[in-house]
Design a protein around this motif. Sequence first.
Motif, PDB file in Angstrom:
ATOM      1  N   LEU A  64      47.807  -4.263  79.850  1.00 47.14           N
ATOM      2  CA  LEU A  64      48.543  -5.206  80.704  1.00 47.14           C
ATOM      3  C   LEU A  64      47.592  -6.127  81.463  1.00 47.14           C
ATOM      4  CD1 LEU A  64      51.506  -3.133  82.192  1.00 47.14           C
ATOM      5  CD2 LEU A  64      51.424  -4.510  80.118  1.00 47.14           C
ATOM      6  N   ASN A  65      46.511  -5.582  81.960  1.00 48.03           N
ATOM      7  CA  ASN A  65      45.548  -6.424  82.673  1.00 48.03           C
ATOM      8  C   ASN A  65      44.930  -7.468  81.745  1.00 48.03           C
ATOM      9  OD1 ASN A  65      45.890  -5.229  85.190  1.00 48.03           O
ATOM     10  ND2 ASN A  65      44.300  -3.686  84.826  1.00 48.03           N
ATOM     11  N   ALA A  66      44.631  -7.061  80.520  1.00 49.64           N
ATOM     12  CA  ALA A  66      44.081  -8.005  79.554  1.00 49.64           C
ATOM     13  C   ALA A  66      45.109  -9.078  79.206  1.00 49.64           C
ATOM     14  CB  ALA A  66      43.638  -7.267  78.291  1.00 49.64           C
ATOM     15  N   MET A  67      46.361  -8.679  79.053  1.00 53.00           N
ATOM     16  CA  MET A  67      47.425  -9.646  78.762  1.00 53.00           C
ATOM     17  C   MET A  67      47.562 -10.672  79.887  1.00 53.00           C
ATOM     18  SD  MET A  67      50.336  -7.090  77.136  1.00 53.00           S
ATOM     19  CE  MET A  67      51.601  -8.358  77.097  1.00 53.00           C
ATOM     20  N   ARG A  68      47.478 -10.202  81.114  1.00 52.70           N
ATOM     21  CA  ARG A  68      47.582 -11.127  82.251  1.00 52.70           C
ATOM     22  C   ARG A  68      46.442 -12.144  82.227  1.00 52.70           C
ATOM     23  NH1 ARG A  68      48.787  -6.036  85.050  1.00 52.70           N
ATOM     24  NH2 ARG A  68      51.019  -6.006  85.567  1.00 52.70           N
ATOM     25  N   GLU A  69      45.264 -11.678  81.894  1.00 51.98           N
ATOM     26  CA  GLU A  69      44.090 -12.543  81.903  1.00 51.98           C
ATOM     27  C   GLU A  69      44.234 -13.707  80.916  1.00 51.98           C
ATOM     28  OE1 GLU A  69      41.055 -12.656  83.505  1.00 51.98           O
ATOM     29  OE2 GLU A  69      41.753 -11.169  84.949  1.00 51.98           O
ATOM     30  N   VAL A  70      44.859 -13.423  79.763  1.00 51.22           N
ATOM     31  CA  VAL A  70      44.944 -14.459  78.722  1.00 51.22           C
ATOM     32  C   VAL A  70      46.378 -14.981  78.569  1.00 51.22           C
ATOM     33  CG1 VAL A  70      42.941 -13.601  77.487  1.00 51.22           C
ATOM     34  CG2 VAL A  70      45.195 -12.685  76.920  1.00 51.22           C
ATOM     35  N   LYS A  71      47.239 -14.614  79.533  1.00 51.59           N
ATOM     36  CA  LYS A  71      48.585 -15.156  79.602  1.00 51.59           C
ATOM     37  C   LYS A  71      49.438 -14.836  78.361  1.00 51.59           C
ATOM     38  CE  LYS A  71      47.340 -18.799  82.884  1.00 51.59           C
ATOM     39  NZ  LYS A  71      46.777 -17.744  83.679  1.00 51.59           N
ATOM     40  N   GLU A  88      54.904   9.033  82.270  1.00 48.13           N
ATOM     41  CA  GLU A  88      54.152   8.347  83.324  1.00 48.13           C
ATOM     42  C   GLU A  88      53.927   6.885  82.954  1.00 48.13           C
ATOM     43  OE1 GLU A  88      50.586  10.555  83.819  1.00 48.13           O
ATOM     44  OE2 GLU A  88      51.582  12.341  84.615  1.00 48.13           O
ATOM     45  N   MET A  89      53.630   6.626  81.693  1.00 44.87           N
ATOM     46  CA  MET A  89      53.436   5.253  81.246  1.00 44.87           C
ATOM     47  C   MET A  89      54.727   4.452  81.351  1.00 44.87           C
ATOM     48  SD  MET A  89      52.297   3.775  77.513  1.00 44.87           S
ATOM     49  CE  MET A  89      53.970   3.978  76.883  1.00 44.87           C
ATOM     50  N   GLU A  90      55.841   5.061  80.985  1.00 42.88           N
ATOM     51  CA  GLU A  90      57.129   4.380  81.103  1.00 42.88           C
ATOM     52  C   GLU A  90      57.424   4.019  82.557  1.00 42.88           C
ATOM     53  OE1 GLU A  90      59.379   6.528  77.305  1.00 42.88           O
ATOM     54  OE2 GLU A  90      60.036   6.936  79.359  1.00 42.88           O
ATOM     55  N   THR A 108      56.372  -2.880  86.537  1.00 41.01           N
ATOM     56  CA  THR A 108      55.729  -4.127  86.122  1.00 41.01           C
ATOM     57  C   THR A 108      56.778  -5.217  86.008  1.00 41.01           C
ATOM     58  OG1 THR A 108      54.054  -2.890  84.887  1.00 41.01           O
ATOM     59  CG2 THR A 108      54.334  -5.224  84.331  1.00 41.01           C
ATOM     60  N   GLU A 109      56.652  -6.245  86.830  1.00 40.13           N
ATOM     61  CA  GLU A 109      57.666  -7.295  86.874  1.00 40.13           C
ATOM     62  C   GLU A 109      57.192  -8.621  86.293  1.00 40.13           C
ATOM     63  OE1 GLU A 109      58.903  -7.612  90.919  1.00 40.13           O
ATOM     64  OE2 GLU A 109      59.901  -5.643  90.943  1.00 40.13           O
ATOM     65  N   ASP A 110      55.903  -8.771  86.050  1.00 41.18           N
ATOM     66  CA  ASP A 110      55.389 -10.063  85.602  1.00 41.18           C
ATOM     67  C   ASP A 110      55.175 -10.146  84.098  1.00 41.18           C
ATOM     68  OD1 ASP A 110      53.332  -8.156  85.808  1.00 41.18           O
ATOM     69  OD2 ASP A 110      51.796  -9.692  86.048  1.00 41.18           O
TER      70      ASP A 110
END
Length: 212
Positions: A92-99, A140-142, A148-150
């Motif tokens: 998720l963090n990587a996805m945010r970085e590259v939109k 836990e992952m679910e 996660t809202e974004d």
Amino acid sequence: MKIAVVGATGQTGQQLVSQALQQGHSVTALVRNPGKLTVTHDNLKVVEADIFSEDNLKLHFKGQDAVLSCLGFPISFFYGVTGYTQSMKAVLNAMREVKVNRIITMTSWYTDPNSGSNSSYFIRFMLLPMIRSVLNNMYEMENFLKQTEDINWTVVRPPGLKNTPTTDAVCHELYATGVLWPHERSVARFLINHLYTLPIPMSSSPTLSVIR
């Protein structure tokens, strides 16, 4: 559509890659061991990646339209399983970085601690305790995704999988144990089909549970 697939070397992951290519998608398969992926295609790019490294993942997520995950981790009787939550945080963090704003991931029918209450004796007292370390971390992952809202996310929960030819129905066999066993090819197709739909509220069917 350009899609990145993590967990591409598992049985469902390979089916997912093959079917996505057949449907005309461009696929980047992120794997730990490229030699385990037997699929070849002009629109397939296979890269060795660290699924726990945000910096490594974002190199391969850049320019993608969606991420699909079929990641699986082995059970652990002594130390617990953490791979699902740790990898999802990095993804998720990587996805945010590259939109990149769309992810579809697969867990299991029995992730909810109360989901096996009406199952057979074998499932409740033998199978579920054996795989509980995996199911707990999936759950836990679910829950992490629910906060996660974004990012648009979907969790698909198939029960036990069976490697047989695909059918139009996700599953059509009911065993004496009461467990529905969908085909891996059908589950892969189900995951791909969700690329074209908006995330939906939690729902369930006799064969699959879908969150969000």
